[in-house]
Motif scaffolding. Structure first.
Motif, PDB file in Angstrom:
ATOM      1  N   ASN A  89       0.823  -1.205   0.000  1.00  8.39           N
ATOM      2  CA  ASN A  89       0.000   0.000   0.000  1.00  8.39           C
ATOM      3  C   ASN A  89       0.857   1.255   0.000  1.00  8.39           C
ATOM      4  O   ASN A  89       0.383   2.331  -0.380  1.00  8.39           O
ATOM      5  N   LEU A  90       2.095   1.118   0.469  1.00  7.94           N
ATOM      6  CA  LEU A  90       2.997   2.263   0.582  1.00  7.94           C
ATOM      7  C   LEU A  90       4.409   1.805   0.256  1.00  7.94           C
ATOM      8  O   LEU A  90       4.870   0.777   0.749  1.00  7.94           O
ATOM      9  N   LEU A  91       5.078   2.611  -0.567  1.00  9.79           N
ATOM     10  CA  LEU A  91       6.468   2.359  -0.932  1.00  9.79           C
ATOM     11  C   LEU A  91       7.299   3.502  -0.366  1.00  9.79           C
ATOM     12  O   LEU A  91       7.076   4.672  -0.716  1.00  9.79           O
ATOM     13  N   VAL A  92       8.243   3.163   0.504  1.00  4.53           N
ATOM     14  CA  VAL A  92       9.041   4.168   1.213  1.00  4.53           C
ATOM     15  C   VAL A  92      10.487   4.089   0.749  1.00  4.53           C
ATOM     16  O   VAL A  92      11.122   3.030   0.840  1.00  4.53           O
ATOM     17  N   LEU A  93      11.004   5.199   0.247  1.00  4.93           N
ATOM     18  CA  LEU A  93      12.409   5.283  -0.113  1.00  4.93           C
ATOM     19  C   LEU A  93      13.182   5.824   1.088  1.00  4.93           C
ATOM     20  O   LEU A  93      12.895   6.912   1.578  1.00  4.93           O
ATOM     21  N   TYR A 108       3.698   4.005  -9.155  1.00  2.00           N
ATOM     22  CA  TYR A 108       3.458   4.136  -7.709  1.00  2.00           C
ATOM     23  C   TYR A 108       3.045   5.557  -7.330  1.00  2.00           C
ATOM     24  O   TYR A 108       3.250   5.972  -6.192  1.00  2.00           O
ATOM     25  N   HIS A 109       2.450   6.258  -8.270  1.00  2.00           N
ATOM     26  CA  HIS A 109       2.012   7.632  -8.009  1.00  2.00           C
ATOM     27  C   HIS A 109       1.062   7.673  -6.817  1.00  2.00           C
ATOM     28  O   HIS A 109       0.087   6.936  -6.752  1.00  2.00           O
ATOM     29  N   GLY A 110       1.372   8.524  -5.886  1.00  2.00           N
ATOM     30  CA  GLY A 110       0.513   8.722  -4.727  1.00  2.00           C
ATOM     31  C   GLY A 110       0.750   7.780  -3.575  1.00  2.00           C
ATOM     32  O   GLY A 110       0.164   7.963  -2.498  1.00  2.00           O
ATOM     33  N   HIS A 145       8.635  14.037   0.984  1.00  2.00           N
ATOM     34  CA  HIS A 145       7.758  14.419  -0.121  1.00  2.00           C
ATOM     35  C   HIS A 145       7.242  13.185  -0.854  1.00  2.00           C
ATOM     36  O   HIS A 145       7.832  12.110  -0.789  1.00  2.00           O
ATOM     37  N   PHE A 146       6.126  13.381  -1.540  1.00  2.00           N
ATOM     38  CA  PHE A 146       5.668  12.379  -2.481  1.00  2.00           C
ATOM     39  C   PHE A 146       6.614  12.380  -3.678  1.00  2.00           C
ATOM     40  O   PHE A 146       7.100  13.428  -4.099  1.00  2.00           O
ATOM     41  N   VAL A 147       6.867  11.201  -4.225  1.00  2.00           N
ATOM     42  CA  VAL A 147       7.765  11.087  -5.365  1.00  2.00           C
ATOM     43  C   VAL A 147       6.991  11.311  -6.652  1.00  2.00           C
ATOM     44  O   VAL A 147       5.947  10.695  -6.885  1.00  2.00           O
ATOM     45  N   THR A 148       7.520  12.214  -7.486  1.00  4.22           N
ATOM     46  CA  THR A 148       6.984  12.442  -8.820  1.00  4.22           C
ATOM     47  C   THR A 148       8.125  12.297  -9.821  1.00  4.22           C
ATOM     48  O   THR A 148       9.241  11.931  -9.455  1.00  4.22           O
ATOM     49  N   GLU A 149       7.832  12.631 -11.060  1.00  2.00           N
ATOM     50  CA  GLU A 149       8.839  12.462 -12.109  1.00  2.00           C
ATOM     51  C   GLU A 149       9.992  13.459 -11.982  1.00  2.00           C
ATOM     52  O   GLU A 149      11.057  13.245 -12.560  1.00  2.00           O
ATOM     53  N   ASP A 150       9.794  14.549 -11.249  1.00  5.97           N
ATOM     54  CA  ASP A 150      10.856  15.536 -11.049  1.00  5.97           C
ATOM     55  C   ASP A 150      11.746  15.098  -9.888  1.00  5.97           C
ATOM     56  O   ASP A 150      11.250  14.873  -8.779  1.00  5.97           O
TER      57      ASP A 150
END
Length: 219
Positions: A89-93, A108-110, A145-150
């Motif tokens: 449900n959640l992917l944590v870097l 894995y957006h969001g 932060h949430f991970v996005t393409e940037d």
């Protein structure tokens, strides 16, 4: 496919090195009242100490060694297969030192969080502590932060500051920031697991309302 049931969230953590943030997350999620659990830890380096931390806690581990792939896309495909096997449900870097492809991030957006050792948008990328010192900053810190393409550019959820003292070095500043990382990351992961934290488009929502600014801890 990813599980969308967040009543008992399953967390997969990706790390590349020592895994000190992983350790704080393991300890936090082992508390009976914590609303989620770390079900697997993945690394791109087969000798990362993070794997030992997970093994000592009885958590399943996997390794996808990036040096064994001819392209970033091939590595990401293999990594996705391992992650999805655990239906998170959640992917944590947590110190995962790989730049991820657009396709991976969109998958894995969001549901993917990252921790970065600066007060974003200042100092994306590497060597953040030395860059803060070189700039003569009085305040430094950490962002989640949430991970996005940037790269390091996703919507910021929470930040914690540290004061830069005369005589601080990159190492001493890293130690100060790490203390804040260990405090803040479990809090944000808990919010997500409680269903209080979502990403709607590019907007962080907390308790169903847009978050006007990141949660901020002063030193």
């Amino acid at each position: 496919m990813l599980s969308q049931d967040i009543t008992a969230p399953r967390i997969v953590v990706l790390a590349s090195g020592n895994g000190s943030n992983l350790q704080t997350l393991i300890e936090a999620t082992r508390r009976p009242e914590f609303p989620g659990s770390v079900v697997a830890v993945g690394c791109n380096r087969p000798h990362a100490f993070a794997l030992e931390r997970a093994a000592q806690a009885g958590i399943e581990t996997f390794v996808v060694d990036h040096t064994q792939f001819d392209s970033r896309a091939e590595f990401d495909t293999a990594l996705r297969a391992e992650i999805d096997r655990h239906t998170p449900n959640l992917l944590v870097l947590a110190g995962f030192m790989r730049i991820l492809t657009t396709e991976f991030v969109r998958t894995y957006h969001g549901i993917m969080l990252n921790i970065h050792p600066s007060l974003l948008p200042k100092y994306p990328g590497l060597n953040t502590h030395q860059r803060a010192l070189d700039a003569g900053d009085d305040i430094h810190g950490v962002s989640i932060h949430f991970v996005t393409e940037d790269l390091d550019g996703g919507p910021v959820i929470a930040q914690a500051e540290v004061l830069v003292a005369p005589g601080d070095t990159a190492d001493s500043l890293a130690d100060k920031v790490r203390e804040k990382e260990h405090l803040l990351y479990p809090i944000v992961v808990r919010w997500f697991c409680e269903g209080r934290l979502q990403l709607s488009g590019d907007t962080v929502q907390f308790d169903g309302e847009p978050m006007p600014r990141p949660f901020y801890l002063k030193d």
